[in-house]
Design a protein around this motif. Structure first.
Motif, PDB file in Angstrom:
ATOM      1  N   THR A   1       0.796  -1.228   0.000  1.00  0.00           N
ATOM      2  CA  THR A   1       0.000   0.000   0.000  1.00  0.00           C
ATOM      3  C   THR A   1       0.828   1.278   0.000  1.00  0.00           C
ATOM      4  N   SER A   2       1.841   1.343   0.851  1.00  0.00           N
ATOM      5  CA  SER A   2       2.561   2.596   1.061  1.00  0.00           C
ATOM      6  C   SER A   2       3.961   2.619   0.471  1.00  0.00           C
ATOM      7  N   GLY A   3       4.517   1.466   0.158  1.00  0.00           N
ATOM      8  CA  GLY A   3       5.881   1.407  -0.327  1.00  0.00           C
ATOM      9  C   GLY A   3       6.024   1.967  -1.728  1.00  0.00           C
ATOM     10  N   PRO A   4       7.247   2.233  -2.160  1.00  0.00           N
ATOM     11  CA  PRO A   4       7.477   2.691  -3.535  1.00  0.00           C
ATOM     12  C   PRO A   4       7.134   1.582  -4.526  1.00  0.00           C
ATOM     13  N   LYS A   5       7.137   1.925  -5.800  1.00  0.00           N
ATOM     14  CA  LYS A   5       6.669   0.990  -6.827  1.00  0.00           C
ATOM     15  C   LYS A   5       7.403  -0.344  -6.778  1.00  0.00           C
ATOM     16  N   GLU A   6       8.738  -0.323  -6.605  1.00  0.00           N
ATOM     17  CA  GLU A   6       9.466  -1.594  -6.631  1.00  0.00           C
ATOM     18  C   GLU A   6       9.063  -2.482  -5.453  1.00  0.00           C
ATOM     19  N   MET A   7       8.699  -1.871  -4.311  1.00  0.00           N
ATOM     20  CA  MET A   7       8.228  -2.661  -3.181  1.00  0.00           C
ATOM     21  C   MET A   7       6.780  -3.099  -3.385  1.00  0.00           C
ATOM     22  N   ARG A   8       5.953  -2.225  -3.969  1.00  0.00           N
ATOM     23  CA  ARG A   8       4.563  -2.613  -4.223  1.00  0.00           C
ATOM     24  C   ARG A   8       4.505  -3.779  -5.203  1.00  0.00           C
ATOM     25  N   ASP A   9       5.314  -3.699  -6.266  1.00  0.00           N
ATOM     26  CA  ASP A   9       5.343  -4.786  -7.249  1.00  0.00           C
ATOM     27  C   ASP A   9       5.764  -6.096  -6.594  1.00  0.00           C
ATOM     28  N   LEU A  10       6.794  -6.023  -5.764  1.00  0.00           N
ATOM     29  CA  LEU A  10       7.295  -7.225  -5.103  1.00  0.00           C
ATOM     30  C   LEU A  10       6.271  -7.742  -4.093  1.00  0.00           C
ATOM     31  N   GLY A  11       5.734  -6.847  -3.286  1.00  0.00           N
ATOM     32  CA  GLY A  11       4.788  -7.255  -2.256  1.00  0.00           C
ATOM     33  C   GLY A  11       3.514  -7.845  -2.823  1.00  0.00           C
ATOM     34  N   ARG A  12       2.976  -7.219  -3.858  1.00  0.00           N
ATOM     35  CA  ARG A  12       1.729  -7.709  -4.436  1.00  0.00           C
ATOM     36  C   ARG A  12       1.924  -9.045  -5.125  1.00  0.00           C
ATOM     37  N   SER A  13       3.034  -9.169  -5.843  1.00  0.00           N
ATOM     38  CA  SER A  13       3.303 -10.441  -6.509  1.00  0.00           C
ATOM     39  C   SER A  13       3.521 -11.549  -5.496  1.00  0.00           C
ATOM     40  N   PHE A  14       4.242 -11.253  -4.412  1.00  0.00           N
ATOM     41  CA  PHE A  14       4.484 -12.236  -3.365  1.00  0.00           C
ATOM     42  C   PHE A  14       3.173 -12.666  -2.718  1.00  0.00           C
ATOM     43  N   LEU A  15       2.333 -11.694  -2.395  1.00  0.00           N
ATOM     44  CA  LEU A  15       1.066 -12.000  -1.740  1.00  0.00           C
ATOM     45  C   LEU A  15       0.137 -12.778  -2.662  1.00  0.00           C
ATOM     46  N   THR A  16       0.125 -12.401  -3.943  1.00  0.00           N
ATOM     47  CA  THR A  16      -0.688 -13.130  -4.914  1.00  0.00           C
ATOM     48  C   THR A  16      -0.251 -14.587  -5.005  1.00  0.00           C
ATOM     49  N   GLY A  17       1.055 -14.797  -4.999  1.00  0.00           N
ATOM     50  CA  GLY A  17       1.571 -16.165  -5.054  1.00  0.00           C
ATOM     51  C   GLY A  17       1.164 -16.986  -3.845  1.00  0.00           C
ATOM     52  N   VAL A  18       1.203 -16.357  -2.647  1.00  0.00           N
ATOM     53  CA  VAL A  18       0.787 -17.057  -1.434  1.00  0.00           C
ATOM     54  C   VAL A  18      -0.677 -17.466  -1.523  1.00  0.00           C
ATOM     55  N   VAL A  19      -1.535 -16.518  -1.990  1.00  0.00           N
ATOM     56  CA  VAL A  19      -2.971 -16.797  -2.099  1.00  0.00           C
ATOM     57  C   VAL A  19      -3.227 -17.897  -3.118  1.00  0.00           C
ATOM     58  N   ARG A  20      -2.587 -17.810  -4.280  1.00  0.00           N
ATOM     59  CA  ARG A  20      -2.789 -18.815  -5.327  1.00  0.00           C
ATOM     60  C   ARG A  20      -2.341 -20.197  -4.876  1.00  0.00           C
ATOM     61  N   GLN A  21      -1.210 -20.238  -4.204  1.00  0.00           N
ATOM     62  CA  GLN A  21      -0.749 -21.537  -3.714  1.00  0.00           C
ATOM     63  C   GLN A  21      -1.710 -22.104  -2.674  1.00  0.00           C
ATOM     64  N   GLY A  22      -2.258 -21.221  -1.836  1.00  0.00           N
ATOM     65  CA  GLY A  22      -3.230 -21.668  -0.859  1.00  0.00           C
ATOM     66  C   GLY A  22      -4.483 -22.223  -1.495  1.00  0.00           C
ATOM     67  N   LEU A  23      -4.980 -21.526  -2.527  1.00  0.00           N
ATOM     68  CA  LEU A  23      -6.171 -21.988  -3.230  1.00  0.00           C
ATOM     69  C   LEU A  23      -5.903 -23.294  -3.962  1.00  0.00           C
ATOM     70  N   ARG A  24      -4.705 -23.379  -4.537  1.00  0.00           N
ATOM     71  CA  ARG A  24      -4.361 -24.603  -5.268  1.00  0.00           C
ATOM     72  C   ARG A  24      -4.299 -25.795  -4.316  1.00  0.00           C
ATOM     73  N   GLY A  25      -3.697 -25.563  -3.130  1.00  0.00           N
ATOM     74  CA  GLY A  25      -3.622 -26.634  -2.145  1.00  0.00           C
ATOM     75  C   GLY A  25      -4.988 -27.063  -1.668  1.00  0.00           C
ATOM     76  N   ARG A  26      -5.917 -26.107  -1.556  1.00  0.00           N
ATOM     77  CA  ARG A  26      -7.267 -26.434  -1.115  1.00  0.00           C
ATOM     78  C   ARG A  26      -7.988 -27.291  -2.158  1.00  0.00           C
ATOM     79  N   LYS A  27      -7.770 -26.944  -3.449  1.00  0.00           N
ATOM     80  CA  LYS A  27      -8.391 -27.722  -4.519  1.00  0.00           C
ATOM     81  C   LYS A  27      -7.871 -29.154  -4.539  1.00  0.00           C
ATOM     82  N   VAL A  28      -6.528 -29.268  -4.355  1.00  0.00           N
ATOM     83  CA  VAL A  28      -5.916 -30.603  -4.377  1.00  0.00           C
ATOM     84  C   VAL A  28      -6.457 -31.455  -3.239  1.00  0.00           C
ATOM     85  N   SER A  29      -6.603 -30.852  -2.059  1.00  0.00           N
ATOM     86  CA  SER A  29      -7.080 -31.618  -0.916  1.00  0.00           C
ATOM     87  C   SER A  29      -8.576 -31.908  -1.006  1.00  0.00           C
TER      88      SER A  29
END
Length: 567
Positions: free
Chosen positions: A539-567
């Motif tokens: 939210t508040s970081g500069p662009k390079e941190m926002r890009d990194l943070g959002r991509s990291f968080l998206t990956g965590v969410v996607r992996q979580g959803l994928r794991g839920r589907k598999v189980s």
């Protein structure tokens, strides 16, 4: 000239070479894991070592980026055994209860013949959300991965001294002292300082371009007392009880030098009473004496620092000392050539400070292996294919040299050290997140391009190589420390410059406290702190941190959803 009979007799005595795809000199972690990866992918590998396992080796302390490079190698190249070194639980399960935990990097400043000021200590506790690092008992880890390499099909030669290397357009011939000969399509030298390839091709820079100077002596002890038990600090000035000094790698800082304390007994399931101990210091200020044994010399310096000495009361050395007579820094004019590569410590070395040796090594392994697999399949070993490996190795060496040299300069002035320490530590988390992000994307779609895109960064070898802001802060810190060393400015002025640059750098995160008051010395990112950091990054970081943070968080969410589907 020899007669025809003599020539025929000589030919009859020379064995035909055994052919292979890749010959690797050195079966430490770098050589064995590289060999295991290549063999796992069907490559015929000969793994050669002048010594044998088990044996003592340095490089015992992990950092967060090393752990993540190992995770990447395990996933990217489908060698699950590499993941057995990712955390203390895994390594204990697979290699035995002989390893310690690496919870933190702790630093304590000392002055001769004085008790240390408890306000002159700093610590970075590795966020558990990123990783749980390990103190590696190398005789066990190295033996284990040699066996993994053999399991995947590597031909192993121990106590096999390479006496000659013959490189030509079509490959490399390696001749052993016993007369056995191997003919390889490609040669990796992972042997270290005494690299046969560096000697053969005269690759060492003389003198080295590196600015840092140090020599070293090191061994293993038993009976080392935890510093928390002997430091006499008031409770209010100690690190948090859940992150004691003994919970990680402890660095006792002296003028232009440091003692290391790396315990293997600080994990509840460890059965290993040993502790790695060393002293690394500027040989220009501390020349090696001719009239002292290593025991006497080490005791001589212990006697100068009473709090360090108390850790050794009643302790016993269990190995012979390794004592280097001269400067241990070296570098190479070239690290990659036609059908060969000097890997990591065969290419150069700076200092064990910050535990970057193995991290740098496995970043190089990752960059080399996919290129080499392609080259072997296509039978195309054009040097341009491997140019990035050269750029990366030289960049890793140069950036590590700059931060270590700056740190040694700052050891004598705590305010300046506190500032340099923050510059080193504050970008460790985003640098590791960058690696995790690529691995998460790969886990979702299996596309290798996510790792290849990491190599497009503008500053190869810098631990966050994508960040222009970090590069500016890093170079300003280096320049400021060198001005202080030259006497152009005093220590307080140098510290003021670096602290101001930290405060002005938008990419330095605020939740961890890096921009906080100077009397904040212990930095521990709890799970709530990490959540605040993620909120700031998104939210508040500069662009390079926002890009990194959002991509990291998206990956965590996607992996979580994928794991839920598999189980």
């Amino acid at each position: 000239m020899p007669t025809k009979a003599e020539t025929a007799n000589e030919s009859a005595q020379t064995p035909d070479p055994t052919t292979c795809d890749v010959a690797i000199l050195g079966s430490g972690l770098a050589g064995s894991i590289t060999g295991a990866i290549l063999a796992r992918h069907g490559i015929d590998v000969v793994l050669i070592d002048a010594g044998q396992h088990p044996r003592f080796a340095v490089g015992e302390s992990q950092n967060p980026q090393l752990v993540e490079w190992l995770h990447i190698l395990a996933d990217r190249y489908d060698v699950p055994e590499i993941a057995h070194m990712l955390d203390i639980k895994a390594i204990t399960e697979h290699m035995g209860p002989h390893h310690g935990r690496k919870q933190s990097f702790g630093f304590v400043n000392h002055r001769e013949d004085q008790e240390p000021d408890p306000r002159e200590a700093t610590m970075f506790v590795i966020p558990k959300m990123l990783t749980e690092a390990v103190h590696l008992y190398r005789q066990d880890t190295d033996s284990y991965y040699l066996n993994v390499a053999a399991k995947y099909g590597c031909t192993i030669r121990q106590n096999w001294l390479a006496t000659d290397l013959d490189l030509d357009e079509d490959g490399v011939t390696v001749t052993g002292r016993n007369g056995e000969v191997f003919r390889a399509r490609y040669l990796i030298d992972a042997s270290g300082f005494r690299s046969p390839l560096a000697q053969k091709l005269d690759l060492r820079e003389k003198p080295s371009r590196l600015k840092h100077h140090a020599r070293s002596l090191f061994t293993h002890y038993i009976g080392i007392k935890p510093y928390d038990d002997v430091c006499n600090y008031p409770e209010t000035l100690r690190p948090p009880p859940e992150s004691p000094f003994h919970g990680g790698t402890l660095h006792h800082l002296i003028e232009r030098g440091w003692f290391w304390i790396i315990p293997f007994d600080n994990y509840k399931d460890s059965k290993n009473p040993a502790c790695s101990v060393g002293l690394t210091f500027d040989e220009r200020l501390y020349p090696k004496p001719d009239d002292m044994t290593p025991d006497e010399e080490f005791q001589h310096y212990l006697d100068k620092y009473p709090a360090v000495k108390r850790q050794f009361e009643g302790a016993s050395r269990i190995r012979e000392w390794v004592s280097t007579p001269d400067r241990i820094q070296y570098s190479s004019k070239q690290t990659v050539g036609h059908r060969w590569c000097l890997m990591s410590h065969a290419a150069g070395f700076v200092d064990p400070l910050y535990s970057r040796g193995l991290s740098n090594t496995f970043e190089v392994v990752d960059a080399l292996v996919w290129r080499l697999l392609d080259a072997l399949r296509e039978d195309d070993f054009d040097e341009k294919r491997f140019a990035y490996v050269e750029t990366l190795e030289q960049g890793l060496l140069d950036h590590n040299d700059k931060i270590v040299n700056s740190s040694y300069i700052a050891f004598s002035h705590f305010r300046l050290w506190n500032a340099v320490f923050r510059v080193w530590a504050c970008f460790t988390t985003p640098a590791t997140m960058r690696q995790i992000m690529a691995r998460q994307k790969f886990a979702l779609d299996g596309d290798d391009r996510h790792f290849k895109e990491m190599e497009k960064a503008p500053y190869p070898g810098l631990w966050w190589p994508d960040s222009h802001a970090f590069k500016h802060l890093f170079e300003l810190t280096v320049e400021t420390c060198e001005r202080y060393e030259a006497g152009e400015i005093d220590g307080d002025k140098a510290a003021d410059i670096v602290f101001e640059a930290i405060r002005d750098c938008e990419s330095v995160n605020t939740p961890f406290g890096w921009k906080g008051p100077e009397d904040q010395r212990f930095f521990r990112a709890t799970t709530p702190t990490m959540m605040k950091f993620m909120w700031w990054a998104n939210t508040s970081g500069p662009k390079e941190m926002r890009d990194l943070g959002r991509s990291f968080l998206t990956g965590v969410v996607r992996q979580g959803l994928r794991g839920r589907k598999v189980s």
